[in-house]
Enzyme design. Structure first.
Site, PDB file in Angstrom:
ATOM      1  N   GLN A  95      78.655  98.820  42.438  1.00 42.68           N
ATOM      2  CA  GLN A  95      77.207  98.848  42.668  1.00 42.68           C
ATOM      3  C   GLN A  95      76.689  97.418  42.823  1.00 42.68           C
ATOM      4  O   GLN A  95      76.931  96.564  41.971  1.00 42.68           O
ATOM      5  CB  GLN A  95      76.472  99.547  41.526  1.00 42.68           C
ATOM      6  CG  GLN A  95      75.012  99.839  41.885  1.00 42.68           C
ATOM      7  CD  GLN A  95      74.208 100.379  40.716  1.00 42.68           C
ATOM      8  OE1 GLN A  95      74.042  99.709  39.718  1.00 42.68           O
ATOM      9  NE2 GLN A  95      73.711 101.601  40.852  1.00 42.68           N
TER      10      GLN A  95
ATOM     11  N   TYR B 111      64.286  97.270  40.975  1.00 43.42           N
ATOM     12  CA  TYR B 111      64.894  95.991  41.349  1.00 43.42           C
ATOM     13  C   TYR B 111      64.484  95.593  42.769  1.00 43.42           C
ATOM     14  O   TYR B 111      63.660  96.241  43.383  1.00 43.42           O
ATOM     15  CB  TYR B 111      66.408  96.056  41.141  1.00 43.42           C
ATOM     16  CG  TYR B 111      66.757  96.362  39.701  1.00 43.42           C
ATOM     17  CD1 TYR B 111      66.256  95.570  38.663  1.00 43.42           C
ATOM     18  CD2 TYR B 111      67.520  97.475  39.362  1.00 43.42           C
ATOM     19  CE1 TYR B 111      66.529  95.867  37.335  1.00 43.42           C
ATOM     20  CE2 TYR B 111      67.792  97.776  38.031  1.00 43.42           C
ATOM     21  CZ  TYR B 111      67.297  96.974  37.030  1.00 43.42           C
ATOM     22  OH  TYR B 111      67.561  97.275  35.716  1.00 43.42           O
TER      23      TYR B 111
END
Length: 367
Positions: free
Chosen positions: A104, A175
């Protein structure tokens, strides 16, 4: 295995050609346990290996693509070529136990703790998060935005070289990628003010790098379907995002939720769950991974029955590393669904992650 759980063990092949042995994947979870220099620790390797035997794929904790994207203490790095041997250790440990290894990749943006990024907290615009004490980020220049897009591609190249089977673009949980998509955090007036521009540019850069792999290499995208802020992302926005991502020939979409059965807050006039609405919009164009408080085999079968293509389990695999094997061998009744606070060593959980779990009441059942 009992016949009612057979659907969990159907195989799947993603667009990239990556073959999955069942419908259960390990969800990405930050573990705070890497070395100061950004390399993975022996404790992390052991933690992942312990959970890689039964699941078809392990999606790792997020890793940052540029130094100013570091979002957590003890987060492993993938922002430079010197990290490839460290990444290779992680990929090989997961694959050695029979699971596919998915890295990720992310940038923390305005969520990055100032002390981890030399005080230079950046975002789409100079708008702080609403949490008390959040720093006011510096708005990235257009050139810097392009450099971060390129960095996502470079980190994907490193993942290929390290032997991973794919990457997951982390466009969720507030994010940087989500910050560009959100009307709360993106107030720009240049071309990056078009809220889909940055997420889609990142996808293109990652896909371009992934195409150079000499083995099947998957690209997935994770997103949070809504934000509580006003203005903020609504389900209507997310359906537009899905429409755009469907055109990118991704291997999967992964919805970030704490609760699989959660319902929309706003943006659609629909009483179904968010995941059912999302899966309907994705259709047959791209598989959807559902997640959120799946602890028992019955939970997983019920969730799969909504039409989602795969189930991700996070907290459940920390509590019960042998989750898949127990269902497969007909021992699903013995699956632990509450954390045994005396079993850290047996569960192979690194100290920093264990402390975070124990000191966050309500995060895990039994804590």
């Amino acid at each position: 295995m009992k016949s009612k759980y057979a659907s969990l063990f159907e195989t799947a092949t993603w667009r990239s050609g990556l073959e999955l042995k069942n419908k259960i994947v390990m969800a990405p979870m930050t573990n705070f346990s890497s070395n100061e220099d950004g390399t993975v620790t022996d404790a992390e390797i052991a933690y992942y290996a312990r959970r890689s035997k039964g699941v078809s794929a392990v999606i790792t904790a997020c890793t940052y693509v540029t130094p100013n994207g570091k979002g957590f203490e003890g987060e492993f790095a993938a922002d430079r070529d010197e990290m490839i041997p460290s990444l290779a250790r992680l990929a090989s440990a997961i694959k050695a136990e029979g699971a596919k290894a998915i890295l990720q990749i992310f940038h923390g943006g305005r969520q990055a703790p100032p002390h981890l990024v030399d005080g230079d907290v950046v975002s789409a615009s100079s708008v702080p998060a609403e949490a008390e004490g959040s720093p006011v980020p510096r708005e990235l220049s257009a050139t810097e935005v392009e450099e971060i897009v390129a960095a996502f591609g470079e980190t994907t190249r490193r993942a290929v070289e390290a032997g991973f089977d794919g990457v997951e673009i982390h466009g969720a949980n507030g994010y940087l990628i989500q910050q560009f998509f959100s009307p709360h955090s993106n107030r720009r007036e240049d071309r990056w003010g078009e809220r889909l521009a940055f997420p889609l540019a990142v996808v293109d850069a990652v896909k371009q790098a992934a195409a150079k792999a000499d083995h099947p290499f998957a690209v997935g995208y994770r997103f949070s379907p809504e934000e509580p802020e006003t203005p903020g992302i609504t389900m209507a926005d997310t359906l537009e995002l899905i429409d755009a991502l469907k055109e990118k020939e991704l291997d999967y979409l992964h919805v970030s939720l704490m609760e699989f059965w959660s319902e929309p807050r706003r943006g659609v006039d629909d009483t179904r769950t968010r995941l059912e609405i999302i899966k309907e919009r994705a259709g047959d164009a791209v598989p959807v991974i559902g997640v959120g408080s799946i602890y028992t085999a019955d939970d997983a079968v019920k969730a799969l029955g909504t039409g989602v293509d795969l189930i991700a389990i996070g907290r459940g695999l920390i509590i019960e590393p042998d989750w898949v094997q127990k269902v497969e061998s007909g021992q699903e009744e013995s699956i632990s669904v509450k954390l045994d606070k005396e079993a850290q060593e047996q569960l192979v959980v690194p100290d920093p992650l264990w402390k975070a779990i124990i000191h966050t009441p309500g995060w895990f059942p039994g804590v």
